[in-house]
Design a protein around this motif. Structure first.
Motif, PDB file in Angstrom:
ATOM      1  N   GLN A   1       0.844  -1.187   0.000  1.00  0.00           N
ATOM      2  CA  GLN A   1       0.000   0.000   0.000  1.00  0.00           C
ATOM      3  C   GLN A   1       0.884   1.242   0.000  1.00  0.00           C
ATOM      4  OE1 GLN A   1      -2.612   0.243   3.354  1.00  0.00           O
ATOM      5  NE2 GLN A   1      -3.501   2.184   2.717  1.00  0.00           N
ATOM      6  N   VAL A   2       0.642   2.112  -0.961  1.00  0.00           N
ATOM      7  CA  VAL A   2       1.445   3.317  -1.071  1.00  0.00           C
ATOM      8  C   VAL A   2       0.955   4.351  -0.069  1.00  0.00           C
ATOM      9  CG1 VAL A   2       2.107   5.224  -2.578  1.00  0.00           C
ATOM     10  CG2 VAL A   2       1.938   2.900  -3.496  1.00  0.00           C
ATOM     11  N   GLN A   3       1.900   4.960   0.627  1.00  0.00           N
ATOM     12  CA  GLN A   3       1.576   6.051   1.543  1.00  0.00           C
ATOM     13  C   GLN A   3       2.552   7.195   1.340  1.00  0.00           C
ATOM     14  OE1 GLN A   3       1.420   4.310   5.556  1.00  0.00           O
ATOM     15  NE2 GLN A   3      -0.790   4.614   5.487  1.00  0.00           N
ATOM     16  N   ASP A 112      -0.012   9.875  -9.575  1.00  0.00           N
ATOM     17  CA  ASP A 112      -0.620   8.595  -9.243  1.00  0.00           C
ATOM     18  C   ASP A 112      -1.015   8.479  -7.775  1.00  0.00           C
ATOM     19  OD1 ASP A 112       1.905   7.853 -11.374  1.00  0.00           O
ATOM     20  OD2 ASP A 112      -0.094   7.119 -11.880  1.00  0.00           O
ATOM     21  N   TYR A 113      -0.239   9.095  -6.913  1.00  0.00           N
ATOM     22  CA  TYR A 113      -0.486   8.971  -5.474  1.00  0.00           C
ATOM     23  C   TYR A 113      -0.392  10.335  -4.814  1.00  0.00           C
ATOM     24  CZ  TYR A 113       0.507   4.106  -6.614  1.00  0.00           C
ATOM     25  OH  TYR A 113       0.502   2.859  -7.177  1.00  0.00           O
ATOM     26  N   TRP A 114      -1.177  10.495  -3.739  1.00  0.00           N
ATOM     27  CA  TRP A 114      -1.252  11.769  -3.013  1.00  0.00           C
ATOM     28  C   TRP A 114      -1.187  11.525  -1.525  1.00  0.00           C
ATOM     29  CZ3 TRP A 114      -1.675  16.575  -5.301  1.00  0.00           C
ATOM     30  CH2 TRP A 114      -1.870  16.567  -6.684  1.00  0.00           C
TER      31      TRP A 114
END
Length: 124
Positions: A1-3, A112-114
Motif C-alpha cells: 500500500q502506497v503512503q 498517481d499517489y497523493w
C-alpha cells in the motif's frame, strides 16, 4: 500500500521559513518524480513544484520561484519543500504527490499517489 506522509506544516509570520517533508512508502521511490501542490480555502489545488527522479531537475510555479526549493533524499524515500520568505498568500494545505514519470509533471491528473496534506498558515 502506497503512503505519502507530509509533515512540517504550521503557523509562521510573514518573511519566515518552513521545511515540509514527505515520506513515501510502499513504492519504489526512485521510479517516481515528486510534486508539491497546495490548496487555499475556496480555491483550486495548484502546482507548486516538482522534482525529477534523480533530484537534479526541478520546476516551480512562478508564484514561488526564488523563494521555494525542492530536494529529495532517495536513501530516505523523502522529498522536501524548503519555503523561505513566506507570504500570507502562501497559506494553504500543502500536498505531496508521486508520478511515475521522469520529470516535468505539473498537472494534477498526471500524479498517481497523493498525501493527506499539511496545513501552512502565514500570518501578516
Amino acid at each position: 500500500q502506497v503512503q505519502l506522509l507530509e509533515s512540517g506544516g504550521g503557523l509562521v509570520h510573514a518573511g519566515g521559513s518552513l521545511r515540509l517533508s514527505c515520506a513515501a512508502s510502499g513504492l519504489t521511490f526512485t521510479r517516481y518524480s515528486m510534486g508539491w501542490f497546495r490548496q487555499a480555502p475556496g480555491k483550486e489545488r495548484e502546482f507548486v513544484g516538482c522534482i525529477g527522479r534523480g533530484g537534479s531537475l526541478t520546476d516551480y510555479a512562478n508564484s514561488v520561484k526564488g523563494r521555494f526549493t525542492m530536494s529529495r533524499d532517495n536513501a530516505r524515500n523523502t522529498v522536501y519543500l524548503h519555503m523561505n520568505n513566506l507570504r500570507p498568500e502562501d497559506t494553504a494545505v500543502y500536498y505531496c504527490a508521486a508520478a511515475k514519470r521522469s520529470f516535468g509533471v505539473r498537472t494534477i491528473t498526471e500524479y498517481d499517489y497523493w498525501g493527506q496534506g499539511t496545513q501552512v498558515t502565514v500570518s501578516s
